[in-house]
Design a protein around this motif. Structure first.
Motif, PDB file in Angstrom:
ATOM      1  N   SER A   1      86.974 -19.008  52.984  1.00 51.26           N
ATOM      2  CA  SER A   1      86.581 -17.651  53.344  1.00 51.26           C
ATOM      3  C   SER A   1      85.629 -17.672  54.544  1.00 51.26           C
ATOM      4  O   SER A   1      84.915 -16.719  54.784  1.00 51.26           O
ATOM      5  CB  SER A   1      85.939 -16.952  52.153  1.00 51.26           C
ATOM      6  OG  SER A   1      84.740 -17.591  51.813  1.00 51.26           O
ATOM      7  N   THR A   2      85.668 -18.770  55.276  1.00 55.76           N
ATOM      8  CA  THR A   2      84.875 -18.882  56.502  1.00 55.76           C
ATOM      9  C   THR A   2      85.822 -18.849  57.702  1.00 55.76           C
ATOM     10  O   THR A   2      86.640 -19.763  57.872  1.00 55.76           O
ATOM     11  CB  THR A   2      84.062 -20.197  56.490  1.00 55.76           C
ATOM     12  OG1 THR A   2      83.218 -20.189  55.345  1.00 55.76           O
ATOM     13  CG2 THR A   2      83.223 -20.342  57.744  1.00 55.76           C
ATOM     14  N   PRO A   3      85.755 -17.786  58.509  1.00 52.64           N
ATOM     15  CA  PRO A   3      86.715 -17.612  59.595  1.00 52.64           C
ATOM     16  C   PRO A   3      86.889 -18.827  60.513  1.00 52.64           C
ATOM     17  O   PRO A   3      88.015 -19.178  60.852  1.00 52.64           O
ATOM     18  CB  PRO A   3      86.164 -16.408  60.363  1.00 52.64           C
ATOM     19  CG  PRO A   3      85.527 -15.578  59.311  1.00 52.64           C
ATOM     20  CD  PRO A   3      84.881 -16.595  58.381  1.00 52.64           C
ATOM     21  N   SER A   4      85.767 -19.487  60.900  1.00 54.20           N
ATOM     22  CA  SER A   4      85.916 -20.598  61.834  1.00 54.20           C
ATOM     23  C   SER A   4      86.712 -21.750  61.207  1.00 54.20           C
ATOM     24  O   SER A   4      87.508 -22.407  61.884  1.00 54.20           O
ATOM     25  CB  SER A   4      84.540 -21.083  62.299  1.00 54.20           C
ATOM     26  OG  SER A   4      83.729 -21.377  61.184  1.00 54.20           O
ATOM     27  N   ILE A   5      86.513 -21.970  59.898  1.00 56.19           N
ATOM     28  CA  ILE A   5      87.272 -23.026  59.203  1.00 56.19           C
ATOM     29  C   ILE A   5      88.734 -22.618  59.060  1.00 56.19           C
ATOM     30  O   ILE A   5      89.654 -23.386  59.357  1.00 56.19           O
ATOM     31  CB  ILE A   5      86.643 -23.325  57.822  1.00 56.19           C
ATOM     32  CG1 ILE A   5      85.248 -23.935  57.984  1.00 56.19           C
ATOM     33  CG2 ILE A   5      87.550 -24.250  56.999  1.00 56.19           C
ATOM     34  CD1 ILE A   5      84.505 -24.168  56.685  1.00 56.19           C
ATOM     35  N   LEU A   6      88.949 -21.385  58.603  1.00 62.32           N
ATOM     36  CA  LEU A   6      90.323 -20.897  58.414  1.00 62.32           C
ATOM     37  C   LEU A   6      91.114 -20.962  59.718  1.00 62.32           C
ATOM     38  O   LEU A   6      92.283 -21.356  59.733  1.00 62.32           O
ATOM     39  CB  LEU A   6      90.293 -19.450  57.924  1.00 62.32           C
ATOM     40  CG  LEU A   6      89.971 -19.250  56.448  1.00 62.32           C
ATOM     41  CD1 LEU A   6      89.729 -17.772  56.164  1.00 62.32           C
ATOM     42  CD2 LEU A   6      91.104 -19.778  55.568  1.00 62.32           C
TER      43      LEU A   6
ATOM     44  N   ILE B   1      92.893  -3.594  63.691  1.00 59.25           N
ATOM     45  CA  ILE B   1      92.060  -2.883  62.711  1.00 59.25           C
ATOM     46  C   ILE B   1      90.696  -3.583  62.611  1.00 59.25           C
ATOM     47  O   ILE B   1      89.647  -2.937  62.588  1.00 59.25           O
ATOM     48  CB  ILE B   1      92.741  -2.834  61.326  1.00 59.25           C
ATOM     49  CG1 ILE B   1      94.072  -2.076  61.396  1.00 59.25           C
ATOM     50  CG2 ILE B   1      91.829  -2.187  60.287  1.00 59.25           C
ATOM     51  CD1 ILE B   1      94.899  -2.154  60.116  1.00 59.25           C
ATOM     52  N   GLY B   2      90.736  -4.908  62.577  1.00 61.54           N
ATOM     53  CA  GLY B   2      89.497  -5.681  62.526  1.00 61.54           C
ATOM     54  C   GLY B   2      88.604  -5.390  63.720  1.00 61.54           C
ATOM     55  O   GLY B   2      87.386  -5.236  63.575  1.00 61.54           O
ATOM     56  N   ARG B   3      89.207  -5.285  64.903  1.00 61.97           N
ATOM     57  CA  ARG B   3      88.421  -4.990  66.118  1.00 61.97           C
ATOM     58  C   ARG B   3      87.768  -3.619  66.026  1.00 61.97           C
ATOM     59  O   ARG B   3      86.605  -3.454  66.398  1.00 61.97           O
ATOM     60  CB  ARG B   3      89.325  -5.037  67.358  1.00 61.97           C
ATOM     61  CG  ARG B   3      89.797  -6.435  67.730  1.00 61.97           C
ATOM     62  CD  ARG B   3      90.869  -6.367  68.805  1.00 61.97           C
ATOM     63  NE  ARG B   3      90.340  -5.882  70.077  1.00 61.97           N
ATOM     64  CZ  ARG B   3      91.057  -5.225  70.993  1.00 61.97           C
ATOM     65  NH1 ARG B   3      92.344  -4.971  70.784  1.00 61.97           N
ATOM     66  NH2 ARG B   3      90.501  -4.839  72.111  1.00 61.97           N
ATOM     67  N   ILE B   4      88.513  -2.636  65.530  1.00 69.58           N
ATOM     68  CA  ILE B   4      87.978  -1.269  65.475  1.00 69.58           C
ATOM     69  C   ILE B   4      86.825  -1.190  64.459  1.00 69.58           C
ATOM     70  O   ILE B   4      85.768  -0.622  64.747  1.00 69.58           O
ATOM     71  CB  ILE B   4      89.091  -0.252  65.126  1.00 69.58           C
ATOM     72  CG1 ILE B   4      90.162  -0.239  66.230  1.00 69.58           C
ATOM     73  CG2 ILE B   4      88.515   1.142  64.924  1.00 69.58           C
ATOM     74  CD1 ILE B   4      91.410   0.582  65.896  1.00 69.58           C
ATOM     75  N   ILE B   5      87.025  -1.768  63.284  1.00 72.53           N
ATOM     76  CA  ILE B   5      85.975  -1.706  62.256  1.00 72.53           C
ATOM     77  C   ILE B   5      84.743  -2.502  62.697  1.00 72.53           C
ATOM     78  O   ILE B   5      83.613  -2.022  62.617  1.00 72.53           O
ATOM     79  CB  ILE B   5      86.496  -2.196  60.883  1.00 72.53           C
ATOM     80  CG1 ILE B   5      87.555  -1.215  60.345  1.00 72.53           C
ATOM     81  CG2 ILE B   5      85.352  -2.358  59.883  1.00 72.53           C
ATOM     82  CD1 ILE B   5      88.198  -1.623  59.040  1.00 72.53           C
ATOM     83  N   ALA B   6      84.965  -3.719  63.198  1.00 74.38           N
ATOM     84  CA  ALA B   6      83.828  -4.550  63.634  1.00 74.38           C
ATOM     85  C   ALA B   6      83.040  -3.857  64.741  1.00 74.38           C
ATOM     86  O   ALA B   6      81.807  -3.909  64.771  1.00 74.38           O
ATOM     87  CB  ALA B   6      84.327  -5.924  64.094  1.00 74.38           C
ATOM     88  N   ASN B   7      83.754  -3.192  65.621  1.00 77.74           N
ATOM     89  CA  ASN B   7      83.111  -2.495  66.739  1.00 77.74           C
ATOM     90  C   ASN B   7      82.173  -1.379  66.244  1.00 77.74           C
ATOM     91  O   ASN B   7      81.110  -1.140  66.811  1.00 77.74           O
ATOM     92  CB  ASN B   7      84.186  -1.917  67.662  1.00 77.74           C
ATOM     93  CG  ASN B   7      83.613  -1.368  68.951  1.00 77.74           C
ATOM     94  OD1 ASN B   7      83.029  -2.111  69.731  1.00 77.74           O
ATOM     95  ND2 ASN B   7      83.748  -0.071  69.165  1.00 77.74           N
TER      96      ASN B   7
ATOM     97  N   LEU C   1      92.374  -7.470  55.229  1.00 72.44           N
ATOM     98  CA  LEU C   1      91.519  -6.586  56.026  1.00 72.44           C
ATOM     99  C   LEU C   1      90.118  -7.168  56.189  1.00 72.44           C
ATOM    100  O   LEU C   1      89.565  -7.190  57.288  1.00 72.44           O
ATOM    101  CB  LEU C   1      91.383  -5.238  55.327  1.00 72.44           C
ATOM    102  CG  LEU C   1      92.386  -4.149  55.671  1.00 72.44           C
ATOM    103  CD1 LEU C   1      92.096  -2.932  54.835  1.00 72.44           C
ATOM    104  CD2 LEU C   1      92.310  -3.809  57.155  1.00 72.44           C
ATOM    105  N   ALA C   2      89.536  -7.607  55.066  1.00 70.64           N
ATOM    106  CA  ALA C   2      88.201  -8.211  55.119  1.00 70.64           C
ATOM    107  C   ALA C   2      88.225  -9.442  56.019  1.00 70.64           C
ATOM    108  O   ALA C   2      87.317  -9.666  56.821  1.00 70.64           O
ATOM    109  CB  ALA C   2      87.730  -8.581  53.721  1.00 70.64           C
ATOM    110  N   ASN C   3      89.282 -10.218  55.897  1.00 69.58           N
ATOM    111  CA  ASN C   3      89.470 -11.412  56.715  1.00 69.58           C
ATOM    112  C   ASN C   3      89.507 -11.031  58.207  1.00 69.58           C
ATOM    113  O   ASN C   3      88.854 -11.668  59.042  1.00 69.58           O
ATOM    114  CB  ASN C   3      90.791 -12.053  56.286  1.00 69.58           C
ATOM    115  CG  ASN C   3      90.963 -13.484  56.753  1.00 69.58           C
ATOM    116  OD1 ASN C   3      90.268 -13.950  57.637  1.00 69.58           O
ATOM    117  ND2 ASN C   3      91.899 -14.180  56.160  1.00 69.58           N
TER     118      ASN C   3
END
Lengths: 276, 276
Positions: free
Chosen positions: A115-120, B123-129, B149-151
């Protein structure tokens, strides 16, 4: 790419085109698309691409293929060098061998790593690289722990992923189910896949977190035939060398060779994805 | 970055540094790291970064911040322009309104959208932004549909995500559980989070696919206090405007205003993430 146009200097244009290619792997984009968007001559774009191609190759970021002809353009295929892949996997070996990972029953806690983006992202790069010469239409996994891994591989291959479930959800619509042998306990269970989640004749890469007896994988393989689809390969984050299993050909990043619950000790080595 | 060094021409170096920044958002990297890796003077790297910064800003890829001092360096924060975000959401509105998405019971089939990397990335870009000015330590969601989505959001924010489960899994170790009201049926259910998956005093962004009554979100909020952690915000892919709910402040990409099962018709508009 949206419809906006912008005038950039060459060096800026190269940065922006690089970003586009990195975010759109395995996708053919015509040079005209770039030429229009950045208000530059096609020949200038062509020169930009040549420099980006050389930089991507030197830094082992990936390969840019030029397709000629009326429907031509460029396709970016991400790669990873053997050295970088091994260094990443070696570090993961050490993380997996941490003594506090052993749970009662001899299970290994993996959720923090997966669940760590850089690892995934790195695991995704390594697995996708091992299958980069195959035509793949979708990545398949089983809920829940396989999902981030399948997502990571699908991100690199730029194809959808499909999630097989062990329970029935009303939000999935019609489903197809198969029985499978839950390895650890010799129980027969069911797994489900939404009918509309996989097109017929798809070529599918199966991805999962931890391979033990292989029952789950066999279940997914039989689901593939229910969907008239073909298995391209199986890739797992780690496999357990102590388990007996037959007839499953797979690639693993890591191989667990021994789990000593009493001593809280896990022995891990590089998986067969690194074998010649 | 691995330990290899390479000598590149300026234009090639800019491409490679861009790739690094894009793949390592929200992370401070010193100019010396780049200088050593590419065998260039720190002043040259500084000039490269200035060009990349301008290109990233012009193309709305993101913002590069320079931190001065001994522990200084550069941090890349991905952004998305309002125009691009709206265009993406408008297209998703149309996809969501497709008549064949309505399932018996008035549920909407979303799995195809939420398993396509290019859509998830956007979707990730929009939410993170929308949360880029907040300090966020982790993204939380509930299995299974919220996971991709969380990912996607966690990928952009470069923080881990934690997965709350509705069932107990032996591979998660010790867990903390809370009760929550399952909105649609007024049942009280349990949700579980592995004890070691979230550090105390974490600042957490909750992400989910579809907001109805809000029971699941409230459950996750009460889990946060069990972990001595703070809620930064709640973001969902879509919310249903017809549901009554109290006390939940959230941002949504899309809002479903009406579901007509008989006519197989879904009305969708842009969500409140686009409100001023």
């Amino acid at each position: 790419m949206n419809g906006d146009f912008m005038k950039l200097r060459r060096s800026e244009r190269m940065v922006v085109i690089s970003n586009y290619l990195i975010n759109n792997p395995y996708q053919l984009t015509s040079l005209n698309t770039f030429a229009q968007k950045y208000e530059a001559a096609k020949s200038s774009i062509s020169e930009d691409i040549a420099i980006i191609k050389k930089a991507f190759a030197q830094a082992d970021i990936g390969h840019i293929k030029t397709v000629t002809g009326a429907n031509g353009g460029v396709i970016f295929t991400p790669t990873i060098s053997n050295d970088e892949a091994r260094a990443i996997a070696q570090e993961l070996c050490q993380r997996l061998a941490e003594s506090n990972r052993i749970l009662p029953g001899g299970y290994i806690y993996l959720s923090d790593l997966l669940s760590t983006p850089s690892i995934l992202k790195n695991i995704g790069r390594i697995i996708a690289n091992a299958f980069k010469d195959e035509k793949i239409d979708a990545v398949m996994t089983v809920a829940t722990k396989g999902v981030p891994l399948a997502n990571a591989v699908a991100n690199i291959l730029n194809v959808p992923f499909v999630i097989v479930r062990r329970d029935l959800k009303i939000t999935e619509g019609s489903t197809v189910s198969v029985n499978y042998a839950s390895g650890s306990s010799d129980r027969i269970e069911k797994m489900f896949l939404s009918k509309r989640s996989l097109n017929p004749n798809s070529r599918v890469l199966i991805v999962d977190d931890f391979l033990k007896g292989g029952g789950t994988i066999s279940g997914m393989v039989s689901l593939l035939s229910e969907f008239d689809s073909q298995l391209v390969g199986v890739a797992v984050f780690a496999d357990n060398a102590q388990e007996k299993r037959e007839g499953i050909s797979y690639k693993s990043l890591l191989t667990v060779t021994n789990i000593d619950v009493k001593e809280s000790k896990v022995d891990v080595k590089l998986g067969n994805i690194f074998s010649k």
